[in-house]
Scaffold this active site. Sequence first.
Site, short mmCIF file in Angstrom:
data_model
loop_
_atom_site.label_atom_id
_atom_site.label_comp_id
_atom_site.label_asym_id
_atom_site.label_seq_id
_atom_site.Cartn_x
_atom_site.Cartn_y
_atom_site.Cartn_z
N ASP A 449 35.16 62.42 99.74
CA ASP A 449 33.85 63.18 99.58
C ASP A 449 32.82 62.35 100.23
OD1 ASP A 449 31.94 65.36 98.97
OD2 ASP A 449 31.54 64.24 97.19
N GLU A 549 13.63 67.33 101.40
CA GLU A 549 12.36 67.98 101.42
C GLU A 549 11.48 67.19 100.41
OE1 GLU A 549 11.74 72.21 99.94
OE2 GLU A 549 10.98 72.20 102.06
N ASP A 792 35.16 68.23 93.82
CA ASP A 792 36.37 67.30 94.17
C ASP A 792 37.41 67.14 93.34
OD1 ASP A 792 34.54 66.49 96.46
OD2 ASP A 792 33.46 65.09 95.04
#
Length: 1144
Positions: A449, A549, A792
């Site tokens: 991942d 952000e 996962d």
Amino acid sequence: MSRRRVDTRSSLGPDDEVMPYSDDETDDELEEESSEGEEEAPERAPQPQVETRPTDVTWKVKANDRPYHQLPEFKKKVFLCIKKSKYSGNAIKTYKYNFLTFLPLNLYEQFRRVANVYFLALLILQIIPEISTLPWYTTLIPLVIVLGITAIKDLVDDLARHRMDNEINNRKSEVLLNGRFQEAKWREIQVGDVVRLKKNDFIPADLLLLSSSNPNSLCYVETAELDGETNLKFRMGLRVTDERLQEDHQLADFNALIECEEPNNRLDKFTGMMLWDRERYPLELDNMLLRGCKIRNTDWCHGLVIFAGGDTKIMKNGGKTRFKRTKIDELMNYMVYTIFALLILVSAGLAIGHTYWYEAIGTKAWYLFDGKDQTPGYRGFLSFWGYIIVLNTMVPISLYVSVEVIRLGQSKFINWDLQMYFAEKDTPAKARTTTLNEELGQIQYIFSDKTGTLTQNIMQFKKCTIAGRNYGKWKVIKPFSILCQLVDWSWNRYADKKFQFIDHSLVAHVRSKKDKDAMEFFKLLSLCHTVMVEHKDDDLVYQAASPDEGALVTAARNFGYVFLSRTQDTMTIREMDQEMTYEMLALLDFNSDRKRMSIILKFPDGRIRLYCKGADTVIYERLSPSSKHKETTQTALDLIGATAIEDKLQDGVPETIAKLAKADIKIWVLTGDKKETAENIGYSCSLLTDDMEIHYGDDVNEKLTRRQASRRDDPQAYRRGKKKTAEPFFPGSNKNALIITGGWLIDFVDMACECEAVICCRVTPKQKANVVSLVKKYKKAVTLSIGDGANDVNMIKTADIGVGISGQEGMQAVMSSDYAFAQFRYLQRLLLVHGRWSYIRMCKFLRFFFFKNFAFTLVHFWYSFFNGYSSQITFEDWFITLYNLAYSSLPVLLVGLLDQDVNDRLSLKFPKLYIPGQQGTLFNYKNFFISLFHGIFVSLIIFFIPYGAFLQTMGQDGEAPSDYQSFAVVAASSLIFIVNLQISLDTSYWTFVNCFAVLGSIAIYFGVMFDIHSAGIHVIFPSVFTFTGVASNALRQPYLWLTIILTVGISLLPVICIQFLSKTIWPSVGDKKYEMELKEDDDKKKPAPFQRGRRSRRSAYAFSHAQGYADLIASGQSFRRRPRAHGGPQESIREIPRREAENI
């Protein structure tokens, strides 16, 4: 209500930007993956008032009515006529045994092993007097010890599962019972219960959100356990439940009926209907709180249990727990079958020999007459079973328990490794299984991942450029630490103390208020976003839709432009020392198509301005021709500056990937992120390099189409057994890398395996597992999956080895893994050190174990030629019983636990030492037959040299000790010396324990032998111990000691010669380690100088940006209602349609 976005996508191919979180495909549907799996993720929007009830709705939940769910219509058959409710309890169960079932179930599982059944059959045969050639205890004692040790290990493992289950099932929640909320354990919660949760509580079951402390029953949840994302999501209750279910008595009177879909694993979908007071209300995923999530920024909320325990989506999404078996296990089983076949053939041959011998000699020898009227054929039949018993040690019963002990010890070494201990979080490495250690030394493919596994999932504002000037340093350089000190934020009481920046000039420009560009830059960052703010203990806590952000708003906050609050229509910031409020006219949120976010604001002086931030590729296209800071411009925007945000890699990730690549391990990154983000991380972590040619999805599809066309044109080539055409996908010697999305996962294995690196973007959890399955199925490769989130889990369970990272995204991956640790960098030590050592040790152990048992057992075979093939044994009964248990087990066991060909430093320094494990060169059928022929040779020496010495001998006292019992003692003593000295020759890493084991085994043999040959024990058990005085009589003869020395010398001399020649003429990779060290020092090169225009220098801002809270802000549902003092020019924020937005 939120607004549906306009969809301008018209591509029929896979969409790189959209990823459903899970699929409903099964493992049998690998061939059926198509672009249909890439549906657009559902967005929160009003649904048309059309009833969409499924025709087969059978899942019904009634609030506050437990007896309802026990009605006969909700029962299902469990066994025969026994029925139980189809609604699961909320207790989870991962253990296998309880007090009553442990013994029968464990014995059943153990006797599923062919070897255990074989030895049980032998025990039964030994009870039959006519065919028994060995006492029953010679098999019973080892069998009981093996079963007992395995049962104890299984019990310890299962007790750990019990403790873990109890820890979860005994968590507390408040449940509405008898009209009031009472504290109850999770295991006591049932479908239909109303539950109250508070801030930071884990959600105990899949709940329908009824009401909360926030306006409009808004509830923020952290879904890290489900989808691996740490940013907050919002869920919202129905308006009717928000208005009517705030008080306890209202909740107690709540009696709605919920009709919904059956339990499934779809994390991105929920459909249902609520029937309450003769009204029907549609339900969707945004109304649900799923088990495994955590309540955030919400003081309290109430929910109705829809799915409990094993029916919850997180439990359904875990996939099947697959029984994992190592390649060596499979090979060992085949070898045991081979030994079975050899045993039957040898026994049959000897039985035939006995038939002919008895007919020719036995019937004519009067002294062999036993009074039994049996034909030679029948006697041969009995002899066959007798030899099955005599030669049974060719299949050693102690083999399996020895393997289990070695694996347990190797697992403990992993747990105790301080170099894999992460002190920052007090997290040691953990081997959660004891059966797969040697497989760690054979890994060929790693599937990883990205977010939280390769990266820290923490965004940091590092640099920026404003009006063409660059600000910020990457790190403090120690020789210039005076010039590169961290900025002191003490002048700003709102500053985030954790924020670090290294450039005082930018702070000076902003504080001077003379640099208009810098002021405008940070004003944009503080206003153009969808961040939600919470005031907590005189501090500001920002909740952003994505970490990047949040990093931008925090940067503006530290530079004096502090975002304070927002309403549906306004935003309030503090510009240095002055508080300013801006009116929002329109808000265009970030999405995967626009790759930018825009906001239109009305300033206090009446000016209207549009602020926009986004990816460089889309911003550059929209710059004004008069922009001072852009070389080529097109449309209407002025460029203020750019930011550099780092999703910091975990420590040691590039070095680990480079090290594993040198070990010929291929690393594939499977991520749900966008293509651009994954590609940039690929460059950052050295998975992708500038000398690689990158191939994307469209290119892949074109090449696969051409390959399939060539198959159709020349079908005969494939019918002849060719798996692929001679022409490679990527001709030439260049390095290739593959970057594809979830829709391109069909028929790509051969192509991907030609590449140095593969990155799969926008893949769902199921597709991750499918990629692993494809490689396992078509490449027959040993695979490892590593991840840190619940998304996962399927991939981790599918791979041969599953590794969980205990990071930012909860513990779901760790709970499903085989091995767990805190940092990706520990993977190189797990594989290159522990995995390699485990593989080498296990291979050496198995080779020697087979050898020593062949050498021991085949002595009986040679003896058969001199006893009329009559199933007589060469050695004493007790020697046969204790040979594998006490006399030869400890030295080889310690080699399997402690041996090292090189130390851990050299194992990491020379990754190529790992390659023999991938090739399986240390244990295969070739090694097996070498051990077999070595055993045959040694057994010949052990039998015939003492036999020759005993032919014509004379003792010191004039007596000739040439009897059978003295011969058995000399042969047994020679065997013990040979096997213990042979393992000494094979030991690479000597410790005091090894020396003690070798000498101790020999000492135990002689000690036990003299005891059981003593007259005292013969008096107590005359029928059991029959070798009275043999040892003391035989071993006082010097020429018998010379016979033992000669036997041992002739057996070991060829081995010593072969080992010498092997190390000098045919050295192994490990033998060449010092040459490799010199070569590596010569090959070291200086790093390449910095080059402009490299592909690895990519701007990535906003590619990882997630869609924000614009819908929520625009709807006003996150703000408390208040009367308006005066009517404004507009009733609410107008969200500009996308088509208009494209023209701004």
